[in-house]
Write a protein that holds these residues in place. Structure first.
Motif, PDB file in Angstrom:
ATOM      1  N   VAL A 153       0.599  -1.395  -0.261  1.00 45.48           N
ATOM      2  CA  VAL A 153       0.253   0.143  -0.040  1.00 45.48           C
ATOM      3  C   VAL A 153       1.158   0.968   0.333  1.00 45.48           C
ATOM      4  CG1 VAL A 153      -1.695   1.120   0.854  1.00 45.48           C
ATOM      5  CG2 VAL A 153      -2.320  -1.727   0.676  1.00 45.48           C
ATOM      6  N   ALA A 154       1.856   1.045   1.359  1.00 42.27           N
ATOM      7  CA  ALA A 154       3.344   2.128   1.038  1.00 42.27           C
ATOM      8  C   ALA A 154       3.362   2.602  -0.879  1.00 42.27           C
ATOM      9  CB  ALA A 154       3.610   2.301   1.761  1.00 42.27           C
ATOM     10  N   TYR A 155       4.221   1.687  -0.991  1.00 47.90           N
ATOM     11  CA  TYR A 155       4.274   1.504  -2.716  1.00 47.90           C
ATOM     12  C   TYR A 155       3.500   2.191  -4.026  1.00 47.90           C
ATOM     13  CZ  TYR A 155       8.535   0.676  -6.431  1.00 47.90           C
ATOM     14  OH  TYR A 155       8.911   1.028  -7.069  1.00 47.90           O
ATOM     15  N   TYR A 156       2.160   1.477  -3.633  1.00 46.28           N
ATOM     16  CA  TYR A 156       1.470   2.091  -4.467  1.00 46.28           C
ATOM     17  C   TYR A 156      -0.006   2.387  -4.268  1.00 46.28           C
ATOM     18  CZ  TYR A 156       4.153  -1.532  -7.734  1.00 46.28           C
ATOM     19  OH  TYR A 156       4.953  -2.257  -8.541  1.00 46.28           O
ATOM     20  N   GLY A 157      -0.310   2.557  -3.418  1.00 45.95           N
ATOM     21  CA  GLY A 157      -1.276   2.726  -2.816  1.00 45.95           C
ATOM     22  C   GLY A 157      -2.472   2.294  -2.352  1.00 45.95           C
ATOM     23  N   ARG A 158      -2.694   0.919  -2.662  1.00 44.95           N
ATOM     24  CA  ARG A 158      -3.846  -0.046  -2.844  1.00 44.95           C
ATOM     25  C   ARG A 158      -4.009  -1.599  -2.658  1.00 44.95           C
ATOM     26  NH1 ARG A 158      -8.178   1.609  -4.541  1.00 44.95           N
ATOM     27  NH2 ARG A 158      -9.472  -0.654  -4.983  1.00 44.95           N
ATOM     28  N   LEU A 159      -4.296  -2.221  -2.729  1.00 43.64           N
ATOM     29  CA  LEU A 159      -4.235  -3.895  -3.023  1.00 43.64           C
ATOM     30  C   LEU A 159      -6.038  -3.942  -3.632  1.00 43.64           C
ATOM     31  CD1 LEU A 159      -2.905  -6.084  -2.904  1.00 43.64           C
ATOM     32  CD2 LEU A 159      -3.608  -6.929  -0.790  1.00 43.64           C
ATOM     33  N   ASP A 160      -5.219  -4.879  -4.855  1.00 46.25           N
ATOM     34  CA  ASP A 160      -6.279  -4.792  -5.681  1.00 46.25           C
ATOM     35  C   ASP A 160      -7.110  -6.564  -5.757  1.00 46.25           C
ATOM     36  OD1 ASP A 160      -7.167  -2.515  -6.352  1.00 46.25           O
ATOM     37  OD2 ASP A 160      -6.291  -2.013  -7.356  1.00 46.25           O
ATOM     38  N   CYS A 161      -5.915  -7.323  -6.173  1.00 47.18           N
ATOM     39  CA  CYS A 161      -5.802  -8.512  -6.020  1.00 47.18           C
ATOM     40  C   CYS A 161      -4.681  -9.505  -5.715  1.00 47.18           C
ATOM     41  CB  CYS A 161      -5.974  -9.010  -7.458  1.00 47.18           C
ATOM     42  SG  CYS A 161      -7.165  -8.259  -7.826  1.00 47.18           S
ATOM     43  N   ALA A 162      -5.434 -10.483  -4.575  1.00 45.81           N
ATOM     44  CA  ALA A 162      -3.924 -11.328  -4.033  1.00 45.81           C
ATOM     45  C   ALA A 162      -4.166 -12.627  -4.901  1.00 45.81           C
ATOM     46  CB  ALA A 162      -4.109 -11.223  -2.546  1.00 45.81           C
ATOM     47  N   PHE A 163      -2.849 -13.499  -5.265  1.00 48.37           N
ATOM     48  CA  PHE A 163      -2.677 -14.635  -5.252  1.00 48.37           C
ATOM     49  C   PHE A 163      -2.383 -15.866  -3.885  1.00 48.37           C
ATOM     50  CE2 PHE A 163      -1.028 -18.053  -8.862  1.00 48.37           C
ATOM     51  CZ  PHE A 163      -1.504 -18.942  -8.156  1.00 48.37           C
ATOM     52  N   ASN A 164      -2.621 -15.759  -3.040  1.00 47.91           N
ATOM     53  CA  ASN A 164      -1.930 -17.083  -1.788  1.00 47.91           C
ATOM     54  C   ASN A 164      -1.699 -18.119  -2.967  1.00 47.91           C
ATOM     55  OD1 ASN A 164      -2.155 -13.973  -0.866  1.00 47.91           O
ATOM     56  ND2 ASN A 164      -4.411 -15.183  -0.107  1.00 47.91           N
ATOM     57  N   ASN A 165      -0.278 -18.331  -3.154  1.00 47.25           N
ATOM     58  CA  ASN A 165       0.075 -19.596  -4.016  1.00 47.25           C
ATOM     59  C   ASN A 165       1.086 -20.003  -2.600  1.00 47.25           C
ATOM     60  OD1 ASN A 165       1.007 -20.917  -6.490  1.00 47.25           O
ATOM     61  ND2 ASN A 165       2.589 -20.236  -5.697  1.00 47.25           N
ATOM     62  N   ALA A 166       1.727 -19.394  -1.574  1.00 44.01           N
ATOM     63  CA  ALA A 166       3.000 -20.319  -1.328  1.00 44.01           C
ATOM     64  C   ALA A 166       2.330 -21.283  -0.268  1.00 44.01           C
ATOM     65  CB  ALA A 166       3.185 -18.875  -0.709  1.00 44.01           C
ATOM     66  N   GLY A 167       3.459 -21.994  -1.054  1.00 40.61           N
ATOM     67  CA  GLY A 167       3.298 -23.497  -0.077  1.00 40.61           C
ATOM     68  C   GLY A 167       4.085 -24.544  -0.183  1.00 40.61           C
TER      69      GLY A 167
END
Length: 262
Positions: free
Chosen positions: A87-101
């Protein structure tokens, strides 16, 4: 053609900020690159500094925008910081792909060590929960809602002999996905999961090194006659995050070459 799955993404994510975890390699890297090609500002997250920077560099070299943030999804402070930096860098968060596993198991349930159980659950379940927790909090603060996709697995839909803990972790991801979708749909936040079959990744390579005889048997399980490619899972994640899937939430999109059809 196997290994060269064609990708055609219009710039449907122009102006969108997308976070991809586990993006240093495999499915995560393929998705991060695809989001970048589609016009998104991509936040590349992973524990691997070299791999994460490499993915971000690939996006930039292709004309996209990317920021790498080192983060362990099993640690609350690091996930919170990941969202804050986004958010500090881009201003917002629209989508997320939680792929870590992770998948480090190939043994009967009764032979599994407690330390391995804790490690798999910590990353696959707690990690997905923490990511959604802080991503949803941010999306609730901003206009427009958002879209979240979690990487589950066909092992989250059916049993997986010699992978009891991994299967349990992915069943948990499916359950959390459905519940979160029901809780936050009213706020315009769509939450789905993608459930891959056997995909050509380093994870598969490691499994076949441990047990080479599994390759023929695993391919036979897929009516389509082959393993999947990382780009095919990336394509599914992009669709679920896109406006084309605007009425889709709480869904488990199975991308498995027909494995669970029989």
């Amino acid at each position: 053609m196997v290994g060269k799955i064609k990708q055609q993404h219009e710039r449907t994510f122009d102006g969108k900020v997308v976070m991809v975890t586990g993006a240093a390699a495999g499915i995560g890297r393929a998705a991060a690159l695809a989001f970048g090609r589609a016009g998104a500002c991509v936040v590349v997250a992973d524990t691997s500094v070299d791999g994460g920077h490499a993915t971000a560099a690939m996006i930039v070299e292709a004309g996209g925008k990317a920021l790498f943030v080192q983060a362990n999804v099993a640690r609350a402070a690091e996930v919170e910081a990941l969202v804050d930096k986004t958010v500090a860098y881009y201003g917002r968060l629209d989508c997320a792909f939680n792929n870590a596993g992770i998948e480090e198991e190939s043994q009967p349930l009764a032979d599994c060590e407690e330390a391995l159980f804790d490690r798999i659950i910590d990353v696959n379940v707690k990690g997905a929960w923490l990511c959604m927790k802080y991503q949803i909090r941010q999306m609730l603060k901003q206009e427009g809602g958002g879209a979240i996709v979690n990487t589950a697995s066909v092992a989250g839909l059916v049993g997986a002999p010699t992978q009891a803990v991994y299967s349990a972790s992915k069943h948990a991801v499916v359950g959390m996905t459905k519940t979160a979708a029901a809780e936050y749909g009213h706020a315009g936040i769509r939450i789905n999961s993608v459930c891959p079959g056997v995909i050509n990744t380093a994870m598969l390579t490691r499994a076949l090194v441990r047990e080479p005889s599994r390759e023929k048997r695993l391919k036979h399980l897929h009516p389509i006659g082959r393993f999947g490619e990382v780009s095919e899972i990336a394509n599914a994640a992009l669709w679920l995050c896109s406006d084309q899937a605007s009425f889709v939430t709480g869904h488990q999109l199975t991308v498995d070459g027909g494995l669970t059809a029989i």
